[in-house]
Design a protein around this motif. Structure first.
Motif, mmCIF file in Angstrom:
data_model
loop_
_atom_site.group_PDB
_atom_site.id
_atom_site.type_symbol
_atom_site.label_atom_id
_atom_site.label_comp_id
_atom_site.label_asym_id
_atom_site.label_seq_id
_atom_site.Cartn_x
_atom_site.Cartn_y
_atom_site.Cartn_z
ATOM 1 N N GLY A 122 -21.573 -42.807 -0.846
ATOM 2 C CA GLY A 122 -21.634 -44.228 -1.136
ATOM 3 C C GLY A 122 -21.987 -44.403 -2.603
ATOM 4 N N ALA A 123 -21.606 -45.530 -3.169
ATOM 5 C CA ALA A 123 -21.893 -45.787 -4.573
ATOM 6 C C ALA A 123 -23.245 -46.466 -4.766
ATOM 7 C CB ALA A 123 -20.798 -46.660 -5.185
ATOM 8 N N THR A 124 -23.889 -46.808 -3.648
ATOM 9 C CA THR A 124 -25.188 -47.471 -3.700
ATOM 10 C C THR A 124 -26.134 -46.806 -2.713
ATOM 11 O OG1 THR A 124 -24.693 -49.063 -1.949
ATOM 12 C CG2 THR A 124 -24.046 -49.676 -4.196
ATOM 13 N N SER A 127 -25.325 -47.878 1.051
ATOM 14 C CA SER A 127 -24.202 -47.246 1.750
ATOM 15 C C SER A 127 -24.414 -45.747 1.924
ATOM 16 C CB SER A 127 -22.890 -47.520 1.003
ATOM 17 O OG SER A 127 -22.961 -47.075 -0.340
ATOM 18 N N HIS A 128 -24.935 -45.073 0.909
ATOM 19 C CA HIS A 128 -25.158 -43.631 1.022
ATOM 20 C C HIS A 128 -26.243 -43.321 2.052
ATOM 21 C CE1 HIS A 128 -25.300 -39.411 -0.286
ATOM 22 N NE2 HIS A 128 -26.610 -39.518 -0.232
ATOM 23 N N THR A 159 -17.379 -36.132 -1.605
ATOM 24 C CA THR A 159 -17.400 -37.393 -0.862
ATOM 25 C C THR A 159 -16.557 -37.264 0.394
ATOM 26 O OG1 THR A 159 -17.588 -38.670 -2.924
ATOM 27 C CG2 THR A 159 -16.884 -39.866 -0.952
ATOM 28 N N GLN A 164 -15.866 -46.507 6.534
ATOM 29 C CA GLN A 164 -17.131 -47.060 6.062
ATOM 30 C C GLN A 164 -17.235 -47.087 4.539
ATOM 31 O OE1 GLN A 164 -20.511 -45.729 8.391
ATOM 32 N NE2 GLN A 164 -21.812 -45.634 6.575
ATOM 33 N N ASN A 165 -16.644 -46.105 3.878
ATOM 34 C CA ASN A 165 -16.792 -46.045 2.415
ATOM 35 C C ASN A 165 -15.468 -45.993 1.664
ATOM 36 O OD1 ASN A 165 -15.911 -43.443 2.915
ATOM 37 N ND2 ASN A 165 -17.721 -42.419 2.092
ATOM 38 N N LEU A 167 -13.339 -48.203 0.607
ATOM 39 C CA LEU A 167 -13.178 -49.134 -0.505
ATOM 40 C C LEU A 167 -14.128 -48.833 -1.666
ATOM 41 C CD1 LEU A 167 -12.678 -52.503 1.426
ATOM 42 C CD2 LEU A 167 -10.943 -50.957 0.470
ATOM 43 N N GLU A 168 -15.137 -48.001 -1.403
ATOM 44 C CA GLU A 168 -16.084 -47.627 -2.454
ATOM 45 C C GLU A 168 -15.616 -46.421 -3.275
ATOM 46 O OE1 GLU A 168 -20.547 -47.963 -2.122
ATOM 47 O OE2 GLU A 168 -20.013 -47.746 -0.008
ATOM 48 N N ALA A 171 -15.549 -46.657 -7.048
ATOM 49 C CA ALA A 171 -16.897 -46.794 -7.604
ATOM 50 C C ALA A 171 -17.652 -45.467 -7.541
ATOM 51 C CB ALA A 171 -17.670 -47.885 -6.858
ATOM 52 N N ILE A 172 -17.435 -44.697 -6.469
ATOM 53 C CA ILE A 172 -18.089 -43.393 -6.363
ATOM 54 C C ILE A 172 -17.568 -42.460 -7.459
ATOM 55 C CG2 ILE A 172 -18.357 -41.333 -4.918
ATOM 56 C CD1 ILE A 172 -18.193 -43.210 -2.465
#
Length: 355
Positions: A122-124, A127-128, A159, A164-165, A167-168, A171-172
């Motif tokens: 996750g990028a945040t 989320s991670h 990754t 769940q991730n 769309l991230e 950003a990741i």
């Protein structure tokens, strides 16, 4: 016993992922081993680990990935790494980052670890940490990255992609660049272990294809080495896109010189469990032998399953008739989890063979 030899370079052992322990301080929702923070019985002893490295050296010089669980929870991990380094192997380690410290990165370097991987799913933090199921996992991973940077130890970001991730992902990747990673490796979910509970979170075939095309497009837009794992279609896409652009596929250019095709399970790659079981990969839980009962070389060269995986004429469904079977092969673990047949066609592939 007379040993049969597989002819051809595709039987060369290039990579070994070695689960040196199954103990882990996290409880990630996608974990193939469903690892827990507790001791596991019957793990290989230090002497058995050294013997394994001795056996591998007799016929191959693969990259060795010390993984888990969390390898830093094994007390003799630096001894094992140093022994492998002395044998001339390129030793790497897959960690979650939360246990890294200045002392541990120093000891890694002294033991000859050349690169580590740290997972960011996750990028945040929100989320991670949801993915890793431990509050503070994101902060711990970033702290570990900082220790690696300060030590000058190369690290890559891994990754695992799910709904769940998905769309991230951009950003990741930007986060990986900003952190100073040398590479970004994406893993397409294989539903096994705790990952079976995420079956509905797996991306579909259309998203799979779109994601890999996006990943290909990043090759000229990022300083990172890029590699897709458990995503053998990427090696078809590499060739299709390079050909359409009038390029010659250069694996060294793409940072893929250790990898020559998609699914390497049993072909150029082997997985060894914490109790010595040998498998084509960590996600394909098929018993091919145990190093406590046979030499690793004997298993690698003579296992029926390994020999089947090297014989592309045995592949079934559209994989068997595909012109890209030698460079892609489909994910054998995903085929097995879907059908019970490790030679069946890859279930998440849109491509229609020309034959």
């Amino acid at each position: 016993m007379k040993r049969e030899h597989k002819s051809g370079s595709e039987a060369n052992l290039r990579l070994v992922a070695w689960e040196v322990t199954r103990t882990c301080n996290l409880a990630c929702i996608h974990c193939r081993a469903a690892a827990l923070d507790r001791p596991y019985e019957n793990e290989l002893t230090t002497a058995e680990c050294f013997k394994l490295l001795d056996e591998i050296q007799t016929f191959a010089s693969p990259i060795i990935i010390l993984t888990g669980g969390e390898p830093l929870l094994r007390p003799d991990i630096f001894e094992i790494a140093a022994y492998g380094n002395q044998k001339g192997f390129r030793m790497t380690m897959a960690v979650n980052g939360t246990l890294l410290s200045a002392d541990k990165t120093r000891r890694m370097q002294e033991a000859g670890i050349q690169r580590i991987s740290i997972s960011l799913d996750g990028a945040t933090a929100a989320s991670h940490d949801a993915f890793r199921q431990v509050p503070g996992a994101f902060e711990g991973a970033l702290r570990g990255v900082q220790y690696a940077r300060e030590a000058g130890l190369d690290f890559q970001i891994n990754t695992t992609i799910t709904q769940q991730n998905l769309l991230e992902l951009p950003a990741i990747q930007e986060l990986a660049i900003s952190l100073g990673a040398v590479a970004h490796h994406i893993f397409l979910l294989v539903p096994m272990g705790r990952g079976k509970d995420l079956t509905e979170q797996g991306i579909n075939a259309e998203q799979y294809e779109e994601t890999l095309h996006w990943f290909y497009e990043q090759r000229d837009r990022t300083p990172l080495q890029l590699k897709a794992t458990c995503a053998p279609h990427y090696y078809r896409i590499l060739r299709q896109q390079a050909r359409s652009e009038g390029r010659e596929v250069s694996f060294k250019t793409f940072g893929l010189d250790a990898m020559t095709r998609g699914c390497l399970g049993g072909v150029g790659f082997a997985f060894i469990s914490h109790v010595g079981q040998v498998q084509p990969c960590g996600y394909l839980e098929l018993y091919c032998g145990n190093i406590r009962e046979q030499s690793f070389r004997e298993i690698w060269e003579n296992s029926t399953i390994f020999r089947d995986l090297r014989d592309f004429g045995k592949y079934r469904g559209k994989c068997g008739g595909c012109e890209y079977v030698k460079v892609c092969g489909g994910c054998r673990a995903r085929a097995y989890e879907s059908t019970g047949d490790y030679l069946a066609e890859e279930p998440l592939c849109l491509y229609r063979p020309k034959k």
